[in-house]
Design an enzyme around this catalytic site. Structure first.
Site, short mmCIF file in Angstrom:
data_model
loop_
_atom_site.label_atom_id
_atom_site.label_comp_id
_atom_site.label_asym_id
_atom_site.label_seq_id
_atom_site.Cartn_x
_atom_site.Cartn_y
_atom_site.Cartn_z
N ARG A 134 -7.74 -8.16 -9.58
CA ARG A 134 -8.46 -9.41 -9.87
C ARG A 134 -9.86 -9.09 -10.36
NH1 ARG A 134 -9.07 -8.40 -4.29
NH2 ARG A 134 -11.27 -8.06 -3.82
N GLU A 138 -2.52 7.84 7.67
CA GLU A 138 -3.36 8.65 6.79
C GLU A 138 -4.33 9.46 7.64
OE1 GLU A 138 -5.65 6.17 4.18
OE2 GLU A 138 -3.98 5.74 2.85
N HIS A 163 -15.51 -5.62 7.12
CA HIS A 163 -14.75 -5.60 5.87
C HIS A 163 -15.20 -6.68 4.90
CE1 HIS A 163 -12.45 -2.50 7.72
NE2 HIS A 163 -12.18 -3.29 8.74
N LYS A 196 0.83 -1.22 0.00
CA LYS A 196 0.00 0.00 0.00
C LYS A 196 0.86 1.26 0.00
CE LYS A 196 -3.00 -3.11 0.26
NZ LYS A 196 -3.47 -3.67 -1.02
C1 MV4 Z 1 -9.77 4.28 5.68
C2 MV4 Z 1 -10.95 4.72 6.31
C3 MV4 Z 1 -11.01 6.04 6.70
N1 MV4 Z 1 -9.96 6.86 6.48
N2 MV4 Z 1 -8.76 5.15 5.48
C4 MV4 Z 1 -10.81 -0.37 5.61
C5 MV4 Z 1 -10.23 -1.47 4.80
C6 MV4 Z 1 -9.04 -0.89 4.17
N3 MV4 Z 1 -8.80 -1.45 2.89
C7 MV4 Z 1 -9.29 0.57 4.12
N4 MV4 Z 1 -10.31 0.84 5.08
C8 MV4 Z 1 -10.59 2.11 5.49
N5 MV4 Z 1 -9.61 3.02 5.27
C9 MV4 Z 1 -8.86 6.40 5.89
N6 MV4 Z 1 -7.83 7.24 5.67
C10 MV4 Z 1 -11.98 3.80 6.50
C11 MV4 Z 1 -11.80 2.49 6.09
C12 MV4 Z 1 -12.91 1.61 6.31
C13 MV4 Z 1 -13.57 0.99 5.25
C14 MV4 Z 1 -13.19 1.17 3.94
C15 MV4 Z 1 -13.86 0.56 2.91
C16 MV4 Z 1 -14.95 -0.24 3.18
C17 MV4 Z 1 -15.35 -0.44 4.47
C18 MV4 Z 1 -14.67 0.16 5.52
C19 MV4 Z 1 -15.09 -0.05 6.83
C20 MV4 Z 1 -14.43 0.55 7.84
C21 MV4 Z 1 -13.34 1.36 7.60
#
Ligand code: MV4
Length: 520
Positions: free
Chosen positions: A292, A200, A235, A116
């Site tokens: 994918r 972040e 998730h 990432k």
């Molecule tokens: C975040 C976020 C808020 N702010 N990044 C969760 C999984 C990972 N791939 C990235 N995720 C998140 N990153 C910042 N800077 C909130 C999430 C997140 C989330 C993102 C996508 C789908 C569902 C989620 C559920 C909780 C938190």
């Protein structure tokens, strides 16, 4: 074009890929573990090879065995589906070394997106908007405190090797940062063997919107519209739709152009998905790229009229994309429900076992991608996704109404599924208004349980008497039971209860039971 393709996967996605191959006149090779001997993908393929015991690490993740089957069967290409080896750059390289075409991007693109921090560096270079933060691992808590003070709290700590929420920490203040960083780093080390954690700015209650891209091996890249994926739990996505209720044509074009830029910066080929976080002001930020075919690809197929698996295979065979960006048209609305073998009344606990009765919906605007059949035993060893039910309509409301109708016709007995959850979510006022974010489902579950306890009436689709509609559907389901198995009403736990030896032995309340079951 390939004559024979090996599908290194199982379940509904293996069945989906076999269907595409059959349509294209390509022979299919399935692989299966001990507990998948009788699985649908094995039955539908032209050839099937045993690859080991139930644990994925000893079967579906065994590069040597899968490449051994490719060699023995004479398969020229491997489709990895999703999960398992689909985003494993080492596997893609091993395929190349063995002279078998991996249907997906190059190991180089997969590696770039696998880290990432590396992906953030490359995207910043390419001028792609990323969430404010660092694009390298934090070297000390002091550095973390410095950066957080600059970008402002709350901040998110993330594992560079992560994705899916592992090693992620939301930090509200300076006081919390040091211990959160330590625990994120040790979780990252434990989960990924890599303790690198970066920081972040946290987007509060973001939407998760992703853009489908396709790129051929001749430098052509197109975007195919977004999918709204905010309805998820732990998730794990539960409902996805295309288009997103909040994306207008201008935002879609800007997002699509950024996604194409992401793909080009990664020298990307084949199908990919660029994930964005979207804040309340509709600013969108690059999150990660999934290298994918995704579970939710059908909603894009329905709204674009394209077959993504056909196109993946054609791209892998070296063909040029058969259309340009200006030829892509999106039309209508599609919503996907992921049907899991899990118990909504018992904290969504996995519910493996034998499917004793299966009634499956179809009809106008309904697509069903399924890996199950009546009499099959759902193994406990893998992801519990059984099937995807996708509703399509000329607009969002029609897609919802069709899905509601089809969900009412869907009956899976012998195991628990989350089908009833969808019937309730699709009646929720916020859902109907498209008021979605990544916190939606947790809030709804808390609220929904209250509603259940107080027996509050469910919100309705505008213009539709929901109770009436559902009762009609339940009566139809009950009627089907009468025809199929007049002596076997459905028991309270979803299993079949033997009641007697003939129609006259059916208790007077069996229809009622059928109704309550269908309304469950
Ligand atoms: C975040 C976020 C808020 N702010 N990044 C969760 C999984 C990972 N791939 C990235 N995720 C998140 N990153 C910042 N800077 C909130 C999430 C997140 C989330 C993102 C996508 C789908 C569902 C989620 C559920 C909780 C938190």
């Amino acid at each position: 074009m390939f004559k024979k393709i090996l599908i290194a996967n199982r379940g509904e996605i293996a069945v989906r890929i076999i269907a595409a191959c059959r349509e294209m006149g390509i022979a299919t090779v399935a692989v299966y573990s001990d507990v998948d001997r009788a699985a649908l993908h094995v039955r539908k393929s032209d050839e099937a090879y045993f690859i080991g015991p139930a644990p994925a690490a000893e079967s579906y993740l065994r590069t040597d065995r899968i490449l051994g089957v490719a060699k023995r069967s004479g398969a020229e290409a491997i489709h990895p589906g999703y999960g398992f080896l689909s985003e494993n750059a080492t596997f893609a390289q091993a395929c190349a070394d063995a002279g078998v075409k991996f249907i997906g991007p190059t190991p180089h693109s997969m590696e770039m997106m696998g880290s990432k921090t590396r992906a953030r560096q490359e995207m910043e270079k390419a001028g792609v908007p990323v969430v404010p933060g660092t694009s390298r691992g934090l070297v000390s808590p002091e550095e973390g405190e410095e950066v957080a003070a600059r970008i402002g709290y709350p901040v998110m700590l993330k594992a560079a090797a992560g994705g899916g929420g592992k090693g992620m920490r939301l930090v509200h203040s300076r006081e919390e940062l040091r211990s959160a960083l330590e625990s994120a780093q040790s979780e990252a080390q434990r989960s990924f063997g890599d303790s690198e954690v970066y920081i972040e700015k946290a987007i509060v209650n973001p939407r998760h919107i992703e853009m489908q891209v396709l790129a051929d091996e001749h430098g052509n890249t197109v975007w195919l519209g977004e999918r709204e994926c905010s309805i998820q739990r732990r998730h794990q996505k539960v409902i996805e739709e295309a288009p997103s209720p909040i994306v207008d044509p201008d935002m879609r074009r800007r997002m699509g152009e950024v996604a194409a830029k992401v793909a080009q910066a990664a020298n990307y080929t084949n199908a990919g998905t660029v994930e964005f976080l979207v804040d309340r002001e509709k600013n969108f930020y690059f999150l990660e790229m999934n290298t994918r075919l995704q579970v939710e690809h059908p909603v894009t197929e329905l709204t674009t009229g394209l077959d993504l698996v056909h196109l993946q295979i054609r791209i892998a065979a070296g063909e040029k994309l058969p259309f340009r960006q200006s030829d892509v048209e999106m039309r209508g609305h599609a919503i996907e429900c992921r049907v899991y073998a899990e118990d909504p009344d018992n904290n969504y606990f996995p519910s493996p076992g034998k499917i004793t009765l299966l009634l499956e919906p179809s009809g106008p605007g309904i697509r069903r991608d399924s890996g199950m059949y009546e009499g099959w035993n759902v193994p406990v060893d893998y992801d519990p996704l059984l099937a995807k039910l996708i509703g399509y309509g000329s607009d969002r409301q029609q897609a919802i109404m069709r899905l509601q109708r089809a969900l009412g016709e869907y009956l899976v007995a012998g195991i628990k599924t989350n089908i009833s959850l969808f019937q309730r979510i699709l009646g929720d006022a916020d859902f109907l208004e498209g008021k979605l974010d990544t916190g939606y489902l947790d809030r709804w579950l808390a609220k929904g349980n209250q509603n259940l306890a107080s027996r509050a009436p469910e919100p309705r689709l505008p213009g539709v008497e929901k109770t009436e509609a559902l009762e009609a559907v339940a009566a139809i389901a009950g009627g089907l039971f009468a025809v199929l198995d007049p002596v076997s009403p459905v028991g309270k736990n979803g299993s079949i209860v033997r009641m007697g030896s003939g129609p006259t032995a059916v208790p007077s309340n069996w229809k009622q039971k059928g109704r309550s079951e269908a309304l469950r």
